[in-house]
Design a protein around this motif. Sequence first.
Motif, short mmCIF file in Angstrom:
data_model
loop_
_atom_site.label_atom_id
_atom_site.label_comp_id
_atom_site.label_asym_id
_atom_site.label_seq_id
_atom_site.Cartn_x
_atom_site.Cartn_y
_atom_site.Cartn_z
N PHE A 184 18.44 3.72 -15.20
CA PHE A 184 18.37 5.13 -14.82
C PHE A 184 17.39 5.44 -13.69
CE2 PHE A 184 14.36 6.47 -16.78
CZ PHE A 184 14.15 5.45 -17.69
N TYR A 185 16.37 4.61 -13.45
CA TYR A 185 15.45 4.91 -12.36
C TYR A 185 14.50 3.74 -12.16
CZ TYR A 185 12.45 7.71 -9.32
OH TYR A 185 11.76 8.20 -8.23
N THR A 186 14.05 3.55 -10.93
CA THR A 186 13.07 2.51 -10.64
C THR A 186 11.74 3.15 -10.28
OG1 THR A 186 14.75 0.91 -10.01
CG2 THR A 186 12.54 0.54 -9.14
N PHE A 187 10.71 2.77 -11.02
CA PHE A 187 9.39 3.40 -10.89
C PHE A 187 8.55 2.59 -9.92
CE2 PHE A 187 11.38 4.68 -14.73
CZ PHE A 187 11.07 6.03 -14.85
N GLY A 188 8.26 3.21 -8.76
CA GLY A 188 7.68 2.41 -7.68
C GLY A 188 6.42 2.96 -7.04
N LYS A 189 5.66 3.79 -7.77
CA LYS A 189 4.39 4.27 -7.21
C LYS A 189 3.43 3.11 -6.98
CE LYS A 189 4.22 8.73 -9.55
NZ LYS A 189 3.65 9.34 -10.76
N VAL A 190 2.51 3.29 -6.04
CA VAL A 190 1.50 2.24 -5.79
C VAL A 190 0.63 2.07 -7.03
CG1 VAL A 190 -0.46 1.53 -4.40
CG2 VAL A 190 1.46 2.71 -3.33
N THR B 244 0.80 -1.22 0.00
CA THR B 244 0.00 0.00 0.00
C THR B 244 0.84 1.28 0.00
OG1 THR B 244 -0.01 -0.21 2.39
CG2 THR B 244 -1.95 -1.03 1.20
N GLU B 245 2.14 1.16 -0.10
CA GLU B 245 2.98 2.37 -0.12
C GLU B 245 3.89 2.35 -1.34
OE1 GLU B 245 5.38 2.29 3.51
OE2 GLU B 245 6.42 0.48 2.84
N SER B 246 4.24 3.54 -1.81
CA SER B 246 5.19 3.60 -2.92
C SER B 246 6.58 3.27 -2.39
CB SER B 246 5.19 5.01 -3.52
OG SER B 246 5.81 5.90 -2.63
N VAL B 247 7.49 2.99 -3.30
CA VAL B 247 8.86 2.68 -2.91
C VAL B 247 9.47 3.90 -2.19
CG1 VAL B 247 11.15 2.15 -3.81
CG2 VAL B 247 9.16 0.98 -4.74
#
Lengths: 251, 251
Positions: free
Chosen positions: B82-88, A57-60
Motif C-alpha cells: 500500500f505504500y513505501t515509507f521513505g523519510k530520511v 540525505t533526502e527522502s524518497v
Amino acid sequence: MSEKIRKTVHDDILDIIPQLSLDCVIFGFHDSTLKVLLLKWKGSNIYSLPGGFVKQTESVDQAAVRVLKERTALDEIFLRQFYTFGKVKRYDNEAVGQKLAHLIEESVFHERVVSIGYYALVDYEKVFPNPDELTEKCEWFDLEEVPELLFDHNEILDKALKALRFELSFQPIGLNLLPDKFTMPDMQRMYEAILAKKIDPRNFQKKILKTGIVIRLNEVKKGVAHKSPYLYRFDQNRYKEVLEEGGLFFI
Amino acid sequence: MSEKIRKTVHDDILDIIPQLSLDCVIFGFHDSTLKVLLLKWKGSNIYSLPGGFVKQTESVDQAAVRVLKERTALDEIFLRQFYTFGKVKRYDNEAVGQKLAHLIEESVFHERVVSIGYYALVDYEKVFPNPDELTEKCEWFDLEEVPELLFDHNEILDKALKALRFELSFQPIGLNLLPDKFTMPDMQRMYEAILAKKIDPRNFQKKILKTGIVIRLNEVKKGVAHKSPYLYRFDQNRYKEVLEEGGLFFI
C-alpha cells in the motif's frame, strides 16, 4: 567510444541508497491530449522513463521532486507515489547491459534494483524538457506512440496510467492544467483524454457541480461554434478540501 | 545480558537488500471486530508490527508472503502493498537503539531503512500467532487498544487502515472471512467493523446485490431473534471477476 560515462551509482556509491531507485511517469496534458515524457539515450534509439537514485540525505519523495525538477524545470506539481516494483528480475539485466555498453559499464546492471514509481500530471506547455547526462533528448510522446522502453518501463507506465485513471474517480484534477477560466466542455475533454473514452456530458456536468470544486461565472465563452458556453473557475479552497478528504466523483 | 542476539542484517548481510525492509499490517476479523497483530519484543514492554528484510533471491512480494507465513502460519491470503515509507529519519534511531540495546547492537540502528508497507486481512481464528527470534509474543490487539509502537509503526498502521477502508469502496471483501453461508447482517457487520461506522442496511443490501458477488440461498438462518434472515453465499467466479476489474461499491 573512448571515454565511457560512469554512472552516479559508481562514483558516489556512499551517497545513495544501494539497490533502490525511483522512476517518474510524467504525464503532460495539453490541447485535449495526454502525453508522456521520455528520455532518449545518447548514441542510440533507446527510450526510457526519467528516474534516478535516492541520496542518503533526502527522502524518497524529495528524490522524486528533484528528478522531476531536473527533467522538467517544474517546481511545485502534483506528484504521487503509486507502486514499488520489487521483482527479483525486473528485466533482462544482461541484455540491458549490452544495449547500453557504449555508455555505462555492463557490470552496473548485474545488481538487482527495487524501484519506487511516482507519477505526475503537468501542463506540458509549462515544461522545459531537459535530458540528463546519459541521454540526448527529453521529449513528449503521445500515449499510443510510446515505443518499447528500456528496463520494465512499459509496465511501470501502464501501472501509472491505471493509477492516474483510478485516482480520477475520487480526486479532483484540473488545477494548473486548465486555464483560469474554462468551459465545461474543456473540462470534459481533459477527463476524456486521460480516461481515453467518451463521457456523457450531462452526467459529467452534474457530477462536477455536485462536488462544489467549480464556480460558474457570469460570462460566456465567445467565438465558439453553436451556442456560447458558460465559463467556470475552480473554487481553490473547496478544491483543496476535496483533495485532502477524497471525494467520490464516479466519472 | 551476556549474549546479545545479532540481527539477520549483520549475519547475512550479503543475502539481503541493504537499507530496505517491509512491514506487515495484519488485520484480523472475527466476531464483528477488527484487530491487528503485534509483536512484543523480548524482555521489554515494546511492541511493533511484524516485518523483515528482503532476500536478494526473492521478490518484495515473496518476502511479504514469507513474513506473513512465519508470523501467522497462513499461506494463501489477501496481501496488498500500500505504500513505501521513505523519510530520511523515519524515527529517532538513537532512542530505538537504546530501547533495544539488550537485544541488538545499537549500531544496527544508525543506518536509514526504507520500508515497504503491506497489509493483509485474515480470519483471526485461523491464525497461529508466532513470534520471531527477537520477540516473545505475537498477539492480537483491538484497534483502539494499540499502544505506542516502535519505529514509525503507528503511522504505518494508520496509513494501512486508511488504505483498507478506501479499498472497500471498490473491491469485494468477505471471502475467507465470512463463513460459507452468511446473512446480510453478518456481511454488514464486517463492513461496519472495518469502517468503524454504522451503515444504512437497506442501501447496503441493494449495493451488494447489484455487484452480483453474492447469491441468495433458499434457506434462512434459524434461531436468531426477530424474523429469520436469508442466507447467502459468495459467487466465487463473479467475486474474482470484480476483484480483478475493480467494481465501485460506494459503501
